[in-house]
Write a protein that holds these residues in place. Structure first.
Motif, short mmCIF file in Angstrom:
data_model
loop_
_atom_site.label_atom_id
_atom_site.label_comp_id
_atom_site.label_asym_id
_atom_site.label_seq_id
_atom_site.Cartn_x
_atom_site.Cartn_y
_atom_site.Cartn_z
N UNK A 40 0.82 -1.20 0.00
CA UNK A 40 0.00 0.00 0.00
C UNK A 40 0.86 1.26 0.00
N UNK A 41 1.96 1.22 0.74
CA UNK A 41 2.85 2.38 0.79
C UNK A 41 3.47 2.66 -0.57
N UNK A 42 3.91 1.59 -1.24
CA UNK A 42 4.50 1.77 -2.57
C UNK A 42 3.49 2.39 -3.53
N UNK A 43 2.25 1.92 -3.48
CA UNK A 43 1.24 2.45 -4.39
C UNK A 43 0.93 3.92 -4.10
N UNK A 44 0.71 4.24 -2.82
CA UNK A 44 0.30 5.60 -2.46
C UNK A 44 1.46 6.58 -2.61
N UNK A 45 2.59 6.27 -1.98
CA UNK A 45 3.73 7.18 -2.02
C UNK A 45 4.31 7.26 -3.43
#
Length: 403
Positions: A186-191
């Motif tokens: 999720x972090x990779x997608x959002x950030x």
């Protein structure tokens, strides 16, 4: 309803061809320098596996009654600590400098496509303050992200197994690891989307309207929410195009490695054999080292040059999408007008009206809608329609950028 993000792929290809042909070695090498800081050389240098994996590397136990072997455990001395801290400090300073220059080169890249001329020194002088702001924004985003991830994982572990983490049971550790997987995805997608949109869309807004990072994001946010399907389509297509570009770059890099290896083997093998027959062991090692360093340098430069057309295409694509979504943010009106009138190719690699003009020496500035120009170092810019260079007319960039 036809999405502009679909049609802009063809326009980006035409604009890339128009900008890079006929081949100008100076322009290509300058763009290679820009891409070294913006996107690197397309190579990943992974650490070598540590010794001891797989067993069999531990020293055998001494035989009973045999004297103990020499103690080779390194002694922690003040000098060793200072050396380690010095190496870390130099590495950190180099990384920070590279990151700041890379952020500055984001503006230089967009300015090069806007002005249709690559000016490295002038761009660094003009945009280094904006580069610092962009670097600070990226750094804050990563610090906040890492802090949030650590808080979530450590908080979950503390709730399940107590504190400190050294008292966690195996079940608690497994639960934290399983939680870390979706958190990281999720972090990779959002950030990744946040920083990617900042680079591709907010940086041009900063140039077009002379704004700071946060102010440009607020300005771009209205366009993003007004045209969500366009930017969603761009996001999906850019991921697919990025995969295709990675495959193409990898294939060309393999061909480059093979093509460069052949002449080096032709020269290196007989040279090494002759030196070995003459008994020059040191000369053989030195010669092979020089050849290996030269080979690595040529591969590195070649990899950067391979990325020039692909990196230019991807950045053109984002700029076309941005300008179609909001005409006020269009920083490439010359390229847009050229590729949408005659495809941007009149046999010289440029449009028939001379919008690019680098091969003929003509200056297209001011004659096209939007007032874009390619000012030379000694020209004034009072009449240029772009307001991105207002700091050159007596208004310091660090004082005028709206936060």
């Amino acid at each position: 309803m036809s999405l502009a993000a679909l049609n802009d792929i063809t326009d980006a290809v035409r604009a890339t061809k128009r900008f890079l042909t006929p081949v100008d070695r100076v322009r290509w090498f300058r763009l290679a320098v820009v891409l070294f800081f913006v996107g690197g050389a397309g190579l990943s240098f992974q650490g070598a596996p540590t010794a001891g994996f797989g067993g069999g590397t531990d020293a055998p136990d001494p035989a009973p009654g045999a004297p103990p072997g020499p103690d080779i455990t390194p002694q922690v001395t003040p000098e060793l600590v200072v050396l380690i801290l010095g190496v870390v400090a130099v590495g950190l300073a180099a990384f920070l400098l590279y990151s700041v220059v890379g952020a500055t080169m984001e503006f230089a890249f967009v300015a090069a496509l806007r002005d249709e001329e690559v000016r490295l020194r002038r761009s660094v002088r003009r945009y280094w303050r904006r580069g610092l702001r962009l670097f600070a924004f990226r750094l804050v985003v990563w610090v906040v992200t890492v802090t949030a991830i650590a808080a979530v994982l450590l908080g979950t572990g503390a709730a399940l197994g107590g504190w400190p983490p050294t008292v966690w049971s195996d079940g608690t550790i497994i639960a934290v690891v399983l939680l870390a997987i979706p958190v990281f995805v999720l972090t990779v997608l959002v950030v990744g989307t946040l920083l990617g949109f900042t680079t591709m869309f907010v940086v041009p807004v900063m140039l077009a309207e002379d704004r700071g990072v946060l102010s440009a994001w607020r300005r771009f946010w209205g366009t993003l929410t007004a045209e969500p399907l366009e930017f969603l389509a761009y996001l999906v297509l850019s991921v697919l195009l990025g995969i295709g570009v990675s495959v193409a770059v990898g294939f060309l890099l393999v061909l480059l490695l093979i093509a460069l290896a052949v002449p080096f083997l032709i020269v290196g093998a007989p040279l090494g054999f002759a030196l070995a027959m003459a008994g020059g062991g040191t000369a053989v090692g030195a010669s092979l080292l020089v050849l290996a360093l030269l080979y690595g340098l040529l591969v590195f430069v070649g990899a950067l040059l391979i990325q020039v057309p692909f990196g230019t295409f991807l950045r053109y694509y984002a700029l076309f999408v941005l300008g179609d979504a909001e005409p006020e943010f269009d920083v490439i009106p010359d390229a847009r007008a050229a590729v949408r009138t005659d495809g941007g190719d009149d046999g010289d690699g440029h449009d028939g009206d001379g919008a690019a003009g680098t091969a003929t020496g003509e200056d297209p500035g001011g004659s096209t809608p939007g007032g874009s120009a390619r000012p030379d170092d000694g020209e004034t810019e009072a009449d240029v329609g772009w307001n991105v260079d207002r700091e050159d007319r007596g208004r310091g960039d660090d004082d005028t950028d709206r936060r």
